[in-house]
Motif scaffolding. Structure first.
Motif, PDB file in Angstrom:
ATOM      1  N   MET A   1       0.841  -1.185   0.000  1.00  0.00           N
ATOM      2  CA  MET A   1       0.000   0.000   0.000  1.00  0.00           C
ATOM      3  C   MET A   1       0.881   1.242   0.000  1.00  0.00           C
ATOM      4  O   MET A   1       1.794   1.357   0.800  1.00  0.00           O
ATOM      5  CB  MET A   1      -0.901  -0.026   1.243  1.00  0.00           C
ATOM      6  N   ASN A   2       0.591   2.168  -0.866  1.00  0.00           N
ATOM      7  CA  ASN A   2       1.328   3.424  -0.961  1.00  0.00           C
ATOM      8  C   ASN A   2       0.450   4.544  -0.400  1.00  0.00           C
ATOM      9  O   ASN A   2      -0.653   4.780  -0.886  1.00  0.00           O
ATOM     10  CB  ASN A   2       1.665   3.692  -2.433  1.00  0.00           C
ATOM     11  N   PHE A   3       0.927   5.254   0.608  1.00  0.00           N
ATOM     12  CA  PHE A   3       0.158   6.323   1.240  1.00  0.00           C
ATOM     13  C   PHE A   3       0.623   7.709   0.798  1.00  0.00           C
ATOM     14  O   PHE A   3       0.329   8.704   1.459  1.00  0.00           O
ATOM     15  CB  PHE A   3       0.238   6.207   2.762  1.00  0.00           C
ATOM     16  N   ASP A   4       1.325   7.822  -0.309  1.00  0.00           N
ATOM     17  CA  ASP A   4       1.853   9.107  -0.760  1.00  0.00           C
ATOM     18  C   ASP A   4       0.768  10.140  -1.037  1.00  0.00           C
ATOM     19  O   ASP A   4       1.006  11.340  -0.935  1.00  0.00           O
ATOM     20  CB  ASP A   4       2.708   8.934  -2.020  1.00  0.00           C
ATOM     21  N   ASN A   5      -0.427   9.720  -1.410  1.00  0.00           N
ATOM     22  CA  ASN A   5      -1.504  10.653  -1.733  1.00  0.00           C
ATOM     23  C   ASN A   5      -2.582  10.697  -0.659  1.00  0.00           C
ATOM     24  O   ASN A   5      -3.712  11.106  -0.921  1.00  0.00           O
ATOM     25  CB  ASN A   5      -2.126  10.290  -3.085  1.00  0.00           C
ATOM     26  N   LEU A   6      -2.239  10.293   0.532  1.00  0.00           N
ATOM     27  CA  LEU A   6      -3.182  10.302   1.642  1.00  0.00           C
ATOM     28  C   LEU A   6      -3.600  11.736   1.956  1.00  0.00           C
ATOM     29  O   LEU A   6      -2.772  12.636   2.041  1.00  0.00           O
ATOM     30  CB  LEU A   6      -2.521   9.666   2.872  1.00  0.00           C
ATOM     31  N   ARG A   7      -4.907  11.971   2.096  1.00  0.00           N
ATOM     32  CA  ARG A   7      -5.437  13.297   2.433  1.00  0.00           C
ATOM     33  C   ARG A   7      -6.515  13.146   3.495  1.00  0.00           C
ATOM     34  O   ARG A   7      -7.089  12.075   3.647  1.00  0.00           O
ATOM     35  CB  ARG A   7      -6.045  13.962   1.192  1.00  0.00           C
ATOM     36  N   LEU A   8      -6.789  14.221   4.185  1.00  0.00           N
ATOM     37  CA  LEU A   8      -7.836  14.219   5.201  1.00  0.00           C
ATOM     38  C   LEU A   8      -9.193  14.365   4.520  1.00  0.00           C
ATOM     39  O   LEU A   8      -9.379  15.241   3.673  1.00  0.00           O
ATOM     40  CB  LEU A   8      -7.618  15.373   6.187  1.00  0.00           C
ATOM     41  N   ASP A   9     -10.146  13.506   4.882  1.00  0.00           N
ATOM     42  CA  ASP A   9     -11.488  13.580   4.315  1.00  0.00           C
ATOM     43  C   ASP A   9     -12.389  14.477   5.155  1.00  0.00           C
ATOM     44  O   ASP A   9     -13.017  15.389   4.644  1.00  0.00           O
ATOM     45  CB  ASP A   9     -12.091  12.179   4.201  1.00  0.00           C
ATOM     46  N   HIS A  10     -12.473  14.220   6.447  1.00  0.00           N
ATOM     47  CA  HIS A  10     -13.292  15.046   7.333  1.00  0.00           C
ATOM     48  C   HIS A  10     -12.865  14.819   8.776  1.00  0.00           C
ATOM     49  O   HIS A  10     -12.112  13.896   9.075  1.00  0.00           O
ATOM     50  CB  HIS A  10     -14.790  14.739   7.161  1.00  0.00           C
ATOM     51  N   ILE A  11     -13.376  15.676   9.635  1.00  0.00           N
ATOM     52  CA  ILE A  11     -13.153  15.569  11.072  1.00  0.00           C
ATOM     53  C   ILE A  11     -14.505  15.269  11.701  1.00  0.00           C
ATOM     54  O   ILE A  11     -15.475  15.991  11.444  1.00  0.00           O
ATOM     55  CB  ILE A  11     -12.571  16.874  11.645  1.00  0.00           C
ATOM     56  N   GLY A  12     -14.602  14.221  12.505  1.00  0.00           N
ATOM     57  CA  GLY A  12     -15.828  13.890  13.209  1.00  0.00           C
ATOM     58  C   GLY A  12     -15.814  14.518  14.591  1.00  0.00           C
ATOM     59  O   GLY A  12     -14.838  14.385  15.322  1.00  0.00           O
ATOM     60  N   ILE A  13     -16.900  15.207  14.925  1.00  0.00           N
ATOM     61  CA  ILE A  13     -16.987  15.907  16.208  1.00  0.00           C
ATOM     62  C   ILE A  13     -18.288  15.487  16.896  1.00  0.00           C
ATOM     63  O   ILE A  13     -19.378  15.720  16.368  1.00  0.00           O
ATOM     64  CB  ILE A  13     -16.960  17.438  16.008  1.00  0.00           C
ATOM     65  N   ARG A  14     -18.176  14.859  18.064  1.00  0.00           N
ATOM     66  CA  ARG A  14     -19.372  14.442  18.804  1.00  0.00           C
ATOM     67  C   ARG A  14     -19.972  15.652  19.518  1.00  0.00           C
ATOM     68  O   ARG A  14     -19.266  16.411  20.177  1.00  0.00           O
ATOM     69  CB  ARG A  14     -19.024  13.350  19.807  1.00  0.00           C
ATOM     70  N   VAL A  15     -21.295  15.809  19.381  1.00  0.00           N
ATOM     71  CA  VAL A  15     -22.007  16.931  19.984  1.00  0.00           C
ATOM     72  C   VAL A  15     -23.273  16.420  20.674  1.00  0.00           C
ATOM     73  O   VAL A  15     -23.741  15.317  20.399  1.00  0.00           O
ATOM     74  CB  VAL A  15     -22.363  18.004  18.919  1.00  0.00           C
ATOM     75  N   THR A  16     -23.820  17.244  21.552  1.00  0.00           N
ATOM     76  CA  THR A  16     -25.037  16.862  22.265  1.00  0.00           C
ATOM     77  C   THR A  16     -26.291  17.340  21.566  1.00  0.00           C
ATOM     78  O   THR A  16     -27.326  16.697  21.632  1.00  0.00           O
ATOM     79  CB  THR A  16     -25.035  17.417  23.706  1.00  0.00           C
ATOM     80  N   ASP A  17     -26.231  18.495  20.903  1.00  0.00           N
ATOM     81  CA  ASP A  17     -27.414  19.068  20.263  1.00  0.00           C
ATOM     82  C   ASP A  17     -27.033  19.529  18.859  1.00  0.00           C
ATOM     83  O   ASP A  17     -26.203  20.438  18.702  1.00  0.00           O
ATOM     84  CB  ASP A  17     -27.943  20.239  21.094  1.00  0.00           C
ATOM     85  N   LEU A  18     -27.648  18.922  17.856  1.00  0.00           N
ATOM     86  CA  LEU A  18     -27.289  19.216  16.471  1.00  0.00           C
ATOM     87  C   LEU A  18     -27.539  20.677  16.111  1.00  0.00           C
ATOM     88  O   LEU A  18     -26.672  21.321  15.523  1.00  0.00           O
ATOM     89  CB  LEU A  18     -28.039  18.292  15.510  1.00  0.00           C
TER      90      LEU A  18
END
Length: 138
Positions: free
Chosen positions: A1-18
């Motif tokens: 597996m080559n991770f040279d093009n690895l990028r961040l997709d999203h950040i998950g943030i747990r919340v109590t009230d949407l």
């Protein structure tokens, strides 16, 4: 597996009230992505004009002792914050003051050419860091 093009997709943030969390992140420029709203799994995707994505996971329960990863004596493993880059730390500090969003730490100049203002907290005490990248010394 080559991770040279690895990028961040999203950040998950747990919340109590949407609704409360979505309103807070809207102040930072995030808008709901209707294709990433999944009420059945209590997840709501938000996207920023820069393309940055976050997912609000709205299944959290408020803790009386603050942020379970940062505000308690025993430091458990886990993600502690998301960090963002801004063009101007001074403008960010002024904007935070106008928006009545408290700065919990900073601004300070750090090594590696970064000036950190943050840290701020969202309504669920999740930590957000902001960095201004400084020009290298000549």
């Amino acid at each position: 597996m080559n991770f040279d093009n690895l990028r961040l997709d999203h950040i998950g943030i747990r919340v109590t009230d949407l609704a409360t969390a979505e309103a807070f992140y809207a102040r930072l420029g995030f808008v709901r992505d209707p294709e990433e709203y999944a009420p059945a799994v209590r997840a709501c995707g938000l996207v920023h004009p820069t393309g940055l994505r976050i997912h609000l996971i709205h299944n959290g329960e408020a803790a009386s002792d603050g942020n379970v990863l940062l505000d308690v004596p025993v430091k458990r493993p886990g993600y502690t914050h998301a960090a963002f880059i801004v063009d101007s730390m001074d403008e960010l500090v002024e904007w935070l003051a106008r928006e009545n969003i408290a700065i919990s730490e900073g601004p300070v100049t750090m090594g590696h050419g970064r000036r950190n203002v943050c840290f701020i907290r969202d309504p669920d005490l999740n930590v957000l860091e902001f960095n201004e990248l400084l020009a290298p010394h000549s």
